[in-house]
Design a protein around this motif. Sequence first.
Motif, PDB file in Angstrom:
ATOM      1  N   ASN A   1      72.862  71.947  14.903  1.00  0.00           N
ATOM      2  CA  ASN A   1      72.760  72.235  13.469  1.00  0.00           C
ATOM      3  C   ASN A   1      72.305  70.970  12.751  1.00  0.00           C
ATOM      4  OD1 ASN A   1      75.270  70.664  12.665  1.00  0.00           O
ATOM      5  ND2 ASN A   1      76.195  72.233  13.986  1.00  0.00           N
ATOM      6  N   TYR A   2      71.875  71.134  11.513  1.00  0.00           N
ATOM      7  CA  TYR A   2      71.319  69.980  10.792  1.00  0.00           C
ATOM      8  C   TYR A   2      72.369  68.930  10.469  1.00  0.00           C
ATOM      9  CZ  TYR A   2      73.013  72.033   6.347  1.00  0.00           C
ATOM     10  OH  TYR A   2      73.793  72.550   5.337  1.00  0.00           O
ATOM     11  N   GLN A   3      73.639  69.346  10.305  1.00  0.00           N
ATOM     12  CA  GLN A   3      74.697  68.359  10.031  1.00  0.00           C
ATOM     13  C   GLN A   3      74.864  67.410  11.214  1.00  0.00           C
ATOM     14  OE1 GLN A   3      75.037  71.692   9.679  1.00  0.00           O
ATOM     15  NE2 GLN A   3      76.240  72.217   7.845  1.00  0.00           N
ATOM     16  N   GLU A   4      74.858  67.990  12.401  1.00  0.00           N
ATOM     17  CA  GLU A   4      74.973  67.167  13.606  1.00  0.00           C
ATOM     18  C   GLU A   4      73.769  66.243  13.759  1.00  0.00           C
ATOM     19  OE1 GLU A   4      75.157  67.728  18.474  1.00  0.00           O
ATOM     20  OE2 GLU A   4      75.639  69.426  17.154  1.00  0.00           O
ATOM     21  N   ALA A   5      72.587  66.755  13.438  1.00  0.00           N
ATOM     22  CA  ALA A   5      71.372  65.939  13.526  1.00  0.00           C
ATOM     23  C   ALA A   5      71.423  64.782  12.528  1.00  0.00           C
ATOM     24  CB  ALA A   5      70.144  66.803  13.262  1.00  0.00           C
TER      25      ALA A   5
ATOM     26  N   TYR B   1      67.511  58.726  20.005  1.00  0.00           N
ATOM     27  CA  TYR B   1      67.636  59.868  19.096  1.00  0.00           C
ATOM     28  C   TYR B   1      67.874  61.176  19.827  1.00  0.00           C
ATOM     29  CZ  TYR B   1      65.871  56.479  15.743  1.00  0.00           C
ATOM     30  OH  TYR B   1      65.708  55.362  14.950  1.00  0.00           O
ATOM     31  N   ASP B   2      68.402  61.115  21.037  1.00  0.00           N
ATOM     32  CA  ASP B   2      68.659  62.332  21.811  1.00  0.00           C
ATOM     33  C   ASP B   2      69.599  63.283  21.069  1.00  0.00           C
ATOM     34  OD1 ASP B   2      67.006  61.574  23.817  1.00  0.00           O
ATOM     35  OD2 ASP B   2      68.549  61.417  25.374  1.00  0.00           O
ATOM     36  N   ARG B   3      70.571  62.738  20.379  1.00  0.00           N
ATOM     37  CA  ARG B   3      71.527  63.606  19.674  1.00  0.00           C
ATOM     38  C   ARG B   3      70.840  64.363  18.543  1.00  0.00           C
ATOM     39  NH1 ARG B   3      77.182  62.002  16.552  1.00  0.00           N
ATOM     40  NH2 ARG B   3      77.756  64.163  16.076  1.00  0.00           N
ATOM     41  N   VAL B   4      69.807  63.773  17.978  1.00  0.00           N
ATOM     42  CA  VAL B   4      69.050  64.447  16.916  1.00  0.00           C
ATOM     43  C   VAL B   4      68.253  65.607  17.500  1.00  0.00           C
ATOM     44  CG1 VAL B   4      67.319  64.169  15.095  1.00  0.00           C
ATOM     45  CG2 VAL B   4      68.894  62.284  15.615  1.00  0.00           C
ATOM     46  N   VAL B   5      67.581  65.344  18.611  1.00  0.00           N
ATOM     47  CA  VAL B   5      66.728  66.364  19.238  1.00  0.00           C
ATOM     48  C   VAL B   5      67.557  67.519  19.792  1.00  0.00           C
ATOM     49  CG1 VAL B   5      65.023  66.786  21.047  1.00  0.00           C
ATOM     50  CG2 VAL B   5      64.989  64.621  19.788  1.00  0.00           C
ATOM     51  N   HIS B   6      68.731  67.215  20.317  1.00  0.00           N
ATOM     52  CA  HIS B   6      69.556  68.234  20.961  1.00  0.00           C
ATOM     53  C   HIS B   6      70.661  68.763  20.046  1.00  0.00           C
ATOM     54  CE1 HIS B   6      67.508  67.465  24.690  1.00  0.00           C
ATOM     55  NE2 HIS B   6      67.825  66.174  24.640  1.00  0.00           N
ATOM     56  N   ALA B   7      70.605  68.455  18.775  1.00  0.00           N
ATOM     57  CA  ALA B   7      71.618  68.927  17.828  1.00  0.00           C
ATOM     58  C   ALA B   7      71.582  70.449  17.718  1.00  0.00           C
ATOM     59  CB  ALA B   7      71.389  68.299  16.462  1.00  0.00           C
TER      60      ALA B   7
ATOM     61  N   ILE C   1      65.821  68.491   8.507  1.00  0.00           N
ATOM     62  CA  ILE C   1      66.071  67.055   8.666  1.00  0.00           C
ATOM     63  C   ILE C   1      64.799  66.271   8.378  1.00  0.00           C
ATOM     64  CG2 ILE C   1      66.458  65.264  10.410  1.00  0.00           C
ATOM     65  CD1 ILE C   1      69.042  66.403   9.445  1.00  0.00           C
ATOM     66  N   THR C   2      63.684  66.726   8.927  1.00  0.00           N
ATOM     67  CA  THR C   2      62.405  66.040   8.694  1.00  0.00           C
ATOM     68  C   THR C   2      62.058  66.023   7.214  1.00  0.00           C
ATOM     69  OG1 THR C   2      61.601  66.723  10.880  1.00  0.00           O
ATOM     70  CG2 THR C   2      59.950  66.028   9.273  1.00  0.00           C
ATOM     71  N   ILE C   3      62.209  67.163   6.551  1.00  0.00           N
ATOM     72  CA  ILE C   3      61.884  67.243   5.120  1.00  0.00           C
ATOM     73  C   ILE C   3      62.835  66.372   4.307  1.00  0.00           C
ATOM     74  CG2 ILE C   3      61.665  68.772   3.132  1.00  0.00           C
ATOM     75  CD1 ILE C   3      61.098  71.058   5.154  1.00  0.00           C
ATOM     76  N   ALA C   4      64.136  66.444   4.607  1.00  0.00           N
ATOM     77  CA  ALA C   4      65.119  65.651   3.861  1.00  0.00           C
ATOM     78  C   ALA C   4      64.880  64.160   4.043  1.00  0.00           C
ATOM     79  CB  ALA C   4      66.530  66.015   4.316  1.00  0.00           C
TER      80      ALA C   4
END
Length: 208
Positions: free
Chosen positions: A171-175, A163-169, A82-85
């Motif tokens: 998989n990358y799709q969910e993030a 951004y809690d959902r990103v941190v606790h995802a 996610i960070t790279i994308a």
Amino acid sequence: MAKRKRRSKNRHTGRTWVISILAVIVIFLGVYVGHHFYRIWNQQRIEQEAREKDRRAKQLFIQQVAPEAQAMQNTYHVYASITIAQAILESQWGTSQLASQYHNLFGIKGTGANSQVMTTKEYVNGKWIVTKGRFRVYDSWSDSIKDHTRLMLNGTDTNQQNYDRVVHATNYQEAARGLQEAGYATDPDYAQKLISVIKAYKLYNYDK
């Protein structure tokens, strides 16, 4: 007899001219066709070299940002892919002025002296508009990645859990969908673009 010889000589001269003209036509066509195919081959070669140069530049960018992105994932569980994308999309592979001159890979807004006013595009009321915004300035891409992770962990001034959902995802799709729902970008296709970039360049390998 002399007249017959002259007619034979004339016929021979005529055939010679015809053969000469045909030879010139054949040579001309050969040169034209050869030049035509050379231009096609040369254009294909140039395009292939451009594609290869672009591929190497993109791979180099990924290699430059991946180690810090993986370090952030290992410590804070923000997916490296996610960070790279995001860095790819937000900085145009590190070529934007904000990224190349001010080391801001993610379009993170800022205030005060350690920021810079830049032109940006936003999706507002169903259309893209060009506007100006103030963005943070960093000393390096590594610092930019660290600050991006802090933003995911600490949220915004108005919502620390943004951004809690990103941190606790899981998989990358969910993030990716979590980033869009949290309003990280105004682009309505932001999550899908992130997912597409991750798949296209196999960035999910960096999550391992």
